[in-house]
Design a protein around this motif. Sequence first.
Motif, PDB file in Angstrom:
ATOM      1  N   GLY A  53      49.410 117.409  20.404  1.00 56.92           N
ATOM      2  CA  GLY A  53      49.219 117.550  18.957  1.00 56.92           C
ATOM      3  C   GLY A  53      48.819 118.964  18.560  1.00 56.92           C
ATOM      4  N   VAL A  54      47.958 119.589  19.351  1.00 56.24           N
ATOM      5  CA  VAL A  54      47.555 120.973  19.072  1.00 56.24           C
ATOM      6  C   VAL A  54      48.751 121.905  19.177  1.00 56.24           C
ATOM      7  CG1 VAL A  54      46.188 122.911  19.966  1.00 56.24           C
ATOM      8  CG2 VAL A  54      45.149 120.653  19.737  1.00 56.24           C
ATOM      9  N   PHE A  55      49.549 121.722  20.230  1.00 59.93           N
ATOM     10  CA  PHE A  55      50.728 122.568  20.393  1.00 59.93           C
ATOM     11  C   PHE A  55      51.735 122.353  19.264  1.00 59.93           C
ATOM     12  CE2 PHE A  55      49.683 122.341  25.136  1.00 59.93           C
ATOM     13  CZ  PHE A  55      48.995 123.541  25.102  1.00 59.93           C
ATOM     14  N   ALA A  60      54.236 124.393  14.217  1.00 59.45           N
ATOM     15  CA  ALA A  60      54.507 124.195  12.786  1.00 59.45           C
ATOM     16  C   ALA A  60      53.859 125.281  11.932  1.00 59.45           C
ATOM     17  CB  ALA A  60      53.998 122.830  12.339  1.00 59.45           C
ATOM     18  N   GLY A  61      52.729 125.818  12.366  1.00 57.91           N
ATOM     19  CA  GLY A  61      51.983 126.769  11.550  1.00 57.91           C
ATOM     20  C   GLY A  61      52.298 128.233  11.802  1.00 57.91           C
ATOM     21  N   ARG A  62      53.161 128.510  12.744  1.00 59.11           N
ATOM     22  CA  ARG A  62      53.488 129.909  13.069  1.00 59.11           C
ATOM     23  C   ARG A  62      54.958 130.176  12.767  1.00 59.11           C
ATOM     24  NH1 ARG A  62      50.064 130.755  18.660  1.00 59.11           N
ATOM     25  NH2 ARG A  62      48.079 130.136  17.747  1.00 59.11           N
ATOM     26  N   VAL A 115      57.738 139.298  15.841  1.00 60.61           N
ATOM     27  CA  VAL A 115      56.316 138.970  15.962  1.00 60.61           C
ATOM     28  C   VAL A 115      56.092 137.631  15.280  1.00 60.61           C
ATOM     29  CG1 VAL A 115      55.543 141.367  16.095  1.00 60.61           C
ATOM     30  CG2 VAL A 115      55.720 140.267  13.868  1.00 60.61           C
ATOM     31  N   TRP A 116      54.983 137.006  15.591  1.00 58.57           N
ATOM     32  CA  TRP A 116      54.663 135.701  15.019  1.00 58.57           C
ATOM     33  C   TRP A 116      53.442 135.845  14.124  1.00 58.57           C
ATOM     34  CZ3 TRP A 116      57.386 131.168  15.782  1.00 58.57           C
ATOM     35  CH2 TRP A 116      58.441 131.248  16.693  1.00 58.57           C
ATOM     36  N   THR A 117      53.482 135.182  12.976  1.00 62.67           N
ATOM     37  CA  THR A 117      52.363 135.228  12.038  1.00 62.67           C
ATOM     38  C   THR A 117      51.920 133.814  11.706  1.00 62.67           C
ATOM     39  OG1 THR A 117      53.850 135.260  10.125  1.00 62.67           O
ATOM     40  CG2 THR A 117      53.152 137.395  11.003  1.00 62.67           C
ATOM     41  N   ASP A 118      50.663 133.722  11.266  1.00 64.34           N
ATOM     42  CA  ASP A 118      50.146 132.428  10.832  1.00 64.34           C
ATOM     43  C   ASP A 118      50.314 132.290   9.321  1.00 64.34           C
ATOM     44  OD1 ASP A 118      48.184 134.078   9.812  1.00 64.34           O
ATOM     45  OD2 ASP A 118      46.596 133.345  11.116  1.00 64.34           O
ATOM     46  N   ALA A 119      49.703 131.288   8.730  1.00 63.27           N
ATOM     47  CA  ALA A 119      49.863 131.027   7.299  1.00 63.27           C
ATOM     48  C   ALA A 119      49.282 132.153   6.444  1.00 63.27           C
ATOM     49  CB  ALA A 119      49.200 129.699   6.931  1.00 63.27           C
ATOM     50  N   ARG A 120      48.274 132.875   6.947  1.00 69.47           N
ATOM     51  CA  ARG A 120      47.670 133.974   6.189  1.00 69.47           C
ATOM     52  C   ARG A 120      48.441 135.275   6.355  1.00 69.47           C
ATOM     53  NH1 ARG A 120      41.979 132.856   8.697  1.00 69.47           N
ATOM     54  NH2 ARG A 120      43.014 134.217  10.169  1.00 69.47           N
ATOM     55  N   ALA A 126      52.962 133.919  20.178  1.00 73.42           N
ATOM     56  CA  ALA A 126      54.088 133.000  19.990  1.00 73.42           C
ATOM     57  C   ALA A 126      53.663 131.594  20.419  1.00 73.42           C
ATOM     58  CB  ALA A 126      55.285 133.459  20.810  1.00 73.42           C
ATOM     59  N   PRO A 127      54.074 130.585  19.682  1.00 74.45           N
ATOM     60  CA  PRO A 127      53.698 129.219  20.081  1.00 74.45           C
ATOM     61  C   PRO A 127      54.455 128.803  21.341  1.00 74.45           C
ATOM     62  CG  PRO A 127      55.234 129.144  18.255  1.00 74.45           C
ATOM     63  CD  PRO A 127      54.909 130.593  18.479  1.00 74.45           C
ATOM     64  N   THR A 128      53.909 127.858  22.043  1.00 70.42           N
ATOM     65  CA  THR A 128      54.575 127.355  23.237  1.00 70.42           C
ATOM     66  C   THR A 128      55.788 126.527  22.830  1.00 70.42           C
ATOM     67  OG1 THR A 128      53.133 125.430  23.254  1.00 70.42           O
ATOM     68  CG2 THR A 128      52.470 127.278  24.623  1.00 70.42           C
ATOM     69  N   SER A 129      56.823 126.600  23.632  1.00 70.02           N
ATOM     70  CA  SER A 129      58.019 125.807  23.343  1.00 70.02           C
ATOM     71  C   SER A 129      57.725 124.334  23.611  1.00 70.02           C
ATOM     72  CB  SER A 129      59.178 126.285  24.213  1.00 70.02           C
ATOM     73  OG  SER A 129      58.936 125.957  25.563  1.00 70.02           O
ATOM     74  N   GLY A 130      58.634 123.476  23.197  1.00 70.73           N
ATOM     75  CA  GLY A 130      58.436 122.041  23.401  1.00 70.73           C
ATOM     76  C   GLY A 130      58.301 121.670  24.861  1.00 70.73           C
ATOM     77  N   THR A 131      59.117 122.288  25.705  1.00 67.93           N
ATOM     78  CA  THR A 131      59.062 121.992  27.146  1.00 67.93           C
ATOM     79  C   THR A 131      57.763 122.500  27.754  1.00 67.93           C
ATOM     80  OG1 THR A 131      61.461 122.189  27.248  1.00 67.93           O
ATOM     81  CG2 THR A 131      60.266 122.304  29.337  1.00 67.93           C
ATOM     82  N   GLU A 132      57.396 123.735  27.412  1.00 67.79           N
ATOM     83  CA  GLU A 132      56.138 124.284  27.933  1.00 67.79           C
ATOM     84  C   GLU A 132      54.952 123.448  27.464  1.00 67.79           C
ATOM     85  OE1 GLU A 132      56.279 128.187  26.324  1.00 67.79           O
ATOM     86  OE2 GLU A 132      57.249 129.049  28.093  1.00 67.79           O
ATOM     87  N   ALA A 133      54.987 123.024  26.209  1.00 63.34           N
ATOM     88  CA  ALA A 133      53.895 122.205  25.670  1.00 63.34           C
ATOM     89  C   ALA A 133      53.799 120.880  26.411  1.00 63.34           C
ATOM     90  CB  ALA A 133      54.100 121.970  24.182  1.00 63.34           C
TER      91      ALA A 133
END
Length: 187
Positions: A53-55, A60-62, A115-120, A126-133
């Motif tokens: 869930g955290v991953f 979703a947020g990045r 680069v990856w950014t958050d909502a702010r 970078a977020p982990t991919s589905g497989t890595e997660a």
Amino acid sequence: MAGRTRTWLWRWRGNPLLRREDVLEAWLVLVVWVIMAVGGTVAGVVTAQGADGVFARQRAGRTPVRAVLLVGTPPATAHSFRSPAAVRWTAPDGSVHTDKTLVESGRPVGSAVEVWTDARGDLVTAPTSGTEASVESGLLGAASAFALSGVVIGAGSVVRRGLDRRRLAQWDVEWGVVGPRWGHRIG
């Protein structure tokens, strides 16, 4: 065929030599195994689902954003293939941001990087991919199951050690009563 017959639940059957500590130890071993099997499974599943869930929230947020290198990076070496560099990007709201991040080595000034950014609009990893997660969630779940099992086994061992001490003390007292009846002691 002269084989040994097995008696189910032999530790709980009536026996004139059975001590209270023996029964307590039998119940302790049973409880430890049940907690390890059921508790370890529950701990592993809950931890894996929580981590997944955290991953998923991180994914979703990045959001990926194109950025431009403000300085060139040195060539790659055997020990480093990424270098810190200043980058500039435009956020979805139109504001321009500048910050430092790790980029591939050997890039010239003005190169486009992702680069990856958050909502702010702040830089994040970078977020982990589905497989890595999935793999990380499974490993975290297994680790929590093993950790719970280790704690339960450790606690059970401490209690068993106390039962053994009590049992040895009782045997010592009983030997002090029975031993002299067998004759002279040597030594």
